[in-house]
Write an enzyme that holds these catalytic residues in place. Structure first.
Site, PDB file in Angstrom:
ATOM      1  CE  LYS A   1      -3.957   0.144   1.933  1.00 36.06           C
ATOM      2  NZ  LYS A   1      -4.740  -0.109   0.698  1.00 36.06           N
TER       3      LYS A   1
ATOM      4  CG  ASP B   1      -3.178   1.502  -2.137  1.00 35.30           C
ATOM      5  OD1 ASP B   1      -3.587   1.734  -0.985  1.00 35.30           O
ATOM      6  OD2 ASP B   1      -2.737   0.387  -2.486  1.00 35.30           O
TER       7      ASP B   1
END
Length: 291
Positions: A39, A243
């Site tokens: 991430k 993200d």
């Protein structure tokens, strides 16, 4: 101003499957591929591709040197990435024919961050800057406290959700960007309105963005609320959608864009990401989104 993303760096091993494997079952995959991931890495690339100045800090093993090169090729400053981890974090990702994914994560070097590394990296940042955090590294509480003392604007994505998240001092966080599952876990509420109500009633300082998948996203702070519908596209892979959204949203607000525009641009960027396969490779550049 500049962004510091103190975040995860993973090697993603992606398996395309007709459906998610069940307990006790052996299932053949249609294909297999390996990508830069995590991430943290994805969010840094999203911030870079959206036009922000981004510095990434974290830790890898020697098996993950290509992740550092990948970020550098995107214009991300990588001096804060240490290479002395035992083994780089990695993920086993199943992507079903529907485009949905499920992920098995191993933290590796992401869980070997030290107070000394944090203090050294933060020396180069001040109250004009943003700190971006996820829950894939250790020392999150120390990072929040140290950055808050220096006056940085702190944005937290509490993913993957864990019990430790509830022990963080949310009064020191400026932006909380999370999905419904994470919101339910933190608040104990189920509906988006009640999740937001809980967060703002307990932490009036927060600027909350609650992402709702195909139902779009909602922003709320102590004076305003905005809703954003999702853009309809053919979904191929949702791996980096959240993200991408986060990177574009924070990039826009850091440039003093109004919240409605930031939500719209971030949602458009996420729609590009889900229409492509891969994680960081699916993140669009700003020109695509604005066009």
């Amino acid at each position: 101003m500049k962004f510091l993303n103190f975040g995860s760096l993973n090697i993603d091993k992606v398996y395309t499957v007709p459906r998610f494997v069940k307990g006790g079952e052996t299932l053949s995959s249609v294909s297999c591929a390996e990508y830069p991931g995590g991430k943290g890495l994805n969010q840094s690339i999203a911030l870079a591709r959206s036009g922000s100045q981004i510095f990434h800090a974290g830790k890898i093993g020697k098996d993950g040197l290509f992740l550092k090169k990948e970020l550098a090729s995107e214009g991300v400053c990588v001096e804060g990435i240490y290479e002395n981890g035992l083994i780089t974090g990695h993920a086993i990702i199943q992507v079903a024919s529907t485009g949905e994914n499920c992920i098995l994560l191993y933290g590796g070097a992401n869980k070997e961050i030290t107070f000394e590394q944090i203090d050294k990296v933060l020396e180069d940042f001040n109250s004009d800057d943003f700190l971006v955090l996820q829950n894939e590294i250790n020392c999150i509480d120390y990072l929040i406290n140290a950055a808050h003392k220096k006056g940085l604007t702190i944005a937290l994505n509490p993913s993957p959700i864990s019990k430790s998240i509830k022990n963080l001092d949310f009064s020191k966080i400026d932006y909380l960007i999370l999905n419904e599952i994470e919101g339910q876990d933190i608040s104990g509420e189920k509906s988006p309105s009640k999740i937001l109500g809980y967060l703002l009633s307990n932490y009036s300082n927060l600027k909350v963005v609650l992402t709702l998948g195909t139902n779009g996203a909602v922003y709320r702070d102590n004076v305003q609320e905005y809703k954003q519908e999702a853009y309809k596209v053919k979904v191929k892979d949702t791996t980096a959608a959240g993200d991408t959204f986060l990177g574009y949203f924070l990039s826009m607000v850091s440039q003093k864009s109004d919240i409605k525009l930031a939500l719209s641009v971030a949602t458009k960027a996420a729609s590009f990401a889900v229409s492509r396969k891969g994680s960081s490779s699916s993140i669009p550049v700003l020109a695509e989104v604005l066009a």
